[in-house]
Design an enzyme around this catalytic site. Structure first.
Site, PDB file in Angstrom:
ATOM      1  N   ASP A  65       0.881  -1.165   0.000  1.00 29.46           N
ATOM      2  CA  ASP A  65       0.000   0.000   0.000  1.00 29.46           C
ATOM      3  C   ASP A  65       0.921   1.219   0.000  1.00 29.46           C
ATOM      4  O   ASP A  65       1.642   1.456   0.977  1.00 29.46           O
ATOM      5  CB  ASP A  65      -0.866  -0.034   1.265  1.00 29.46           C
ATOM      6  CG  ASP A  65      -1.769   1.182   1.387  1.00 29.46           C
ATOM      7  OD1 ASP A  65      -1.503   2.203   0.709  1.00 29.46           O
ATOM      8  OD2 ASP A  65      -2.729   1.122   2.178  1.00 29.46           O
ATOM      9  N   VAL A  66       0.903   1.984  -1.079  1.00 25.43           N
ATOM     10  CA  VAL A  66       1.882   3.075  -1.219  1.00 25.43           C
ATOM     11  C   VAL A  66       1.655   4.233  -0.251  1.00 25.43           C
ATOM     12  O   VAL A  66       2.493   5.120  -0.148  1.00 25.43           O
ATOM     13  CB  VAL A  66       1.942   3.628  -2.667  1.00 25.43           C
ATOM     14  CG1 VAL A  66       2.447   2.570  -3.635  1.00 25.43           C
ATOM     15  CG2 VAL A  66       0.598   4.198  -3.109  1.00 25.43           C
ATOM     16  N   ASN A  92       2.688   5.637  -9.944  1.00 29.80           N
ATOM     17  CA  ASN A  92       1.464   5.605 -10.750  1.00 29.80           C
ATOM     18  C   ASN A  92       0.188   5.370  -9.949  1.00 29.80           C
ATOM     19  O   ASN A  92      -0.891   5.792 -10.364  1.00 29.80           O
ATOM     20  CB  ASN A  92       1.619   4.510 -11.817  1.00 29.80           C
ATOM     21  CG  ASN A  92       0.303   4.153 -12.455  1.00 29.80           C
ATOM     22  OD1 ASN A  92      -0.193   4.880 -13.310  1.00 29.80           O
ATOM     23  ND2 ASN A  92      -0.308   3.060 -12.024  1.00 29.80           N
ATOM     24  N   TYR A 164      -9.916  14.213  -6.180  1.00 32.52           N
ATOM     25  CA  TYR A 164      -9.025  13.735  -7.248  1.00 32.52           C
ATOM     26  C   TYR A 164      -8.296  14.907  -7.912  1.00 32.52           C
ATOM     27  O   TYR A 164      -7.070  14.866  -8.093  1.00 32.52           O
ATOM     28  CB  TYR A 164      -9.854  12.947  -8.276  1.00 32.52           C
ATOM     29  CG  TYR A 164      -9.025  12.319  -9.363  1.00 32.52           C
ATOM     30  CD1 TYR A 164      -8.419  11.084  -9.166  1.00 32.52           C
ATOM     31  CD2 TYR A 164      -8.841  12.957 -10.589  1.00 32.52           C
ATOM     32  CE1 TYR A 164      -7.645  10.492 -10.166  1.00 32.52           C
ATOM     33  CE2 TYR A 164      -8.074  12.386 -11.591  1.00 32.52           C
ATOM     34  CZ  TYR A 164      -7.481  11.147 -11.373  1.00 32.52           C
ATOM     35  OH  TYR A 164      -6.715  10.577 -12.359  1.00 32.52           O
ATOM     36  N   LYS A 168      -4.195  15.746  -8.069  1.00 31.81           N
ATOM     37  CA  LYS A 168      -3.413  15.893  -9.297  1.00 31.81           C
ATOM     38  C   LYS A 168      -2.857  17.316  -9.430  1.00 31.81           C
ATOM     39  O   LYS A 168      -1.747  17.508  -9.936  1.00 31.81           O
ATOM     40  CB  LYS A 168      -4.252  15.512 -10.524  1.00 31.81           C
ATOM     41  CG  LYS A 168      -4.691  14.040 -10.523  1.00 31.81           C
ATOM     42  CD  LYS A 168      -3.516  13.078 -10.485  1.00 31.81           C
ATOM     43  CE  LYS A 168      -3.942  11.622 -10.570  1.00 31.81           C
ATOM     44  NZ  LYS A 168      -2.795  10.694 -10.508  1.00 31.81           N
TER      45      LYS A 168
END
Ligand code: BGC
Length: 266
Positions: A65-66, A92, A164, A168
């Site tokens: 889990d990043v 990613n 989101y 970004k």
């Protein structure tokens, strides 16, 4: 025949589906040994590793889990244990938890930021530390290459997706600030900003004729992107062919950021 990424090792987070899967495949086809990180889809990642190995490449699948620093460190340990180091890191992993702003739960806000922004921070930090620890290698002009997976939504506002879009938008300045900091060490940090790519994350936007027709109005080039479009961009950004490209966001979006709504309006 010599390939563009021969003798290099690439780690791709979120490689069990969608864009990460396509990027991993493309990097492997370009000659890199690949570490395929996945969060929950072990089978898909293991299958891709097998496929790459059968084709004569080298690959392992590693769960992590990043958003968790200990798991990110363990992922880099696994990479070192198998391939000694890493030359190319593609941060990613990403997800969407969409909802109208007033209904968005704190949990949905935090989950998206934890993977999309903190996950890239932790992955990039471990990458930079590993590039420094290992020092220069004759396989590339750069000490290391880091590719952040951004989105057209680092610049295009997106109602119903504030978590989101904020993640970004954050990646845009994260990438540039980091690129500025580590470029003197010959670490190249860049982003890819995909537009609408045909993957499970946006299935609702392309899997019926009506949805597709609506989506295509946003894409001047007239087609939905494929993961291979991003894979090819990643191979180039990871290779010495782009050695002078530093701190740039490469938009791969069929012209979505040309704001086609203005073509006959405004
Ligand atoms: C999102 C997709 C969307 C695309 C274009 C991507 O970053 O994950 O769901 O289709 O941007 O809007």
């Amino acid at each position: 025949m010599k390939k563009l990424l021969d003798n290099q090792v690439a780690l791709i987070t979120g490689a069990s589906s969608g864009i990460g899967y396509g990027v991993a495949k493309a990097l492997a086809e370009a000659g890199a040994a690949v570490v395929l990180n996945y969060h929950s889809h072990a089978e898909a990642a293991e299958q891709l590793a097998e496929e790459i190995t059968r084709a004569g490449g080298a690959a392992i699948a590693v769960q992590a889990d990043v958003s968790d620093p200990a798991q990110v460190n363990a992922m880099f340990d696994a990479c070192r244990a198998r391939f000694d180091t890493v030359d190319i890191v593609v941060a990613n992993s990403g997800l969407q938890k969409d909802s109208a702003f007033a209904d968005m739960t704190l949990q949905d806000w935090q989950t998206v930021l934890a993977t999309n922004l903190t996950g890239q921070f932790l992955t990039s930090q471990a990458a930079v530390r590993e590039f420094r620890r290992r020092g220069p290698r004759p396989v590339s002009k750069a000490l290391g290459k880091l590719i952040c997976m951004s989105s057209v939504h680092e610049v295009i506002p997106w109602a119903g997706h504030v978590n989101y879009a904020a993640s970004k938008g954050g990646i845009q300045m994260f990438m540039k600030s980091l690129a500025q900091e580590v470029a003197p060490e010959r670490i190249r940090v860049n982003s890819i900003a995909p537009g609408a790519i045909r993957t499970p994350i946006n299935k609702d936007a392309w899997d019926t004729d009506a949805a597709l027709e609506k989506l295509l109005r946003l894409i001047p080039y007239g087609r939905v992107g494929e993961t291979d479009d991003i894979g090819k961009a990643a191979v180039w950004l990871a290779s010495d062919e782009s050695d002078y490209v530093v701190g740039t966001t490469l938009f791969v979006d069929g012209g979505m950021t040309l704001y086609p709504g203005f073509a006959d309006n405004g």
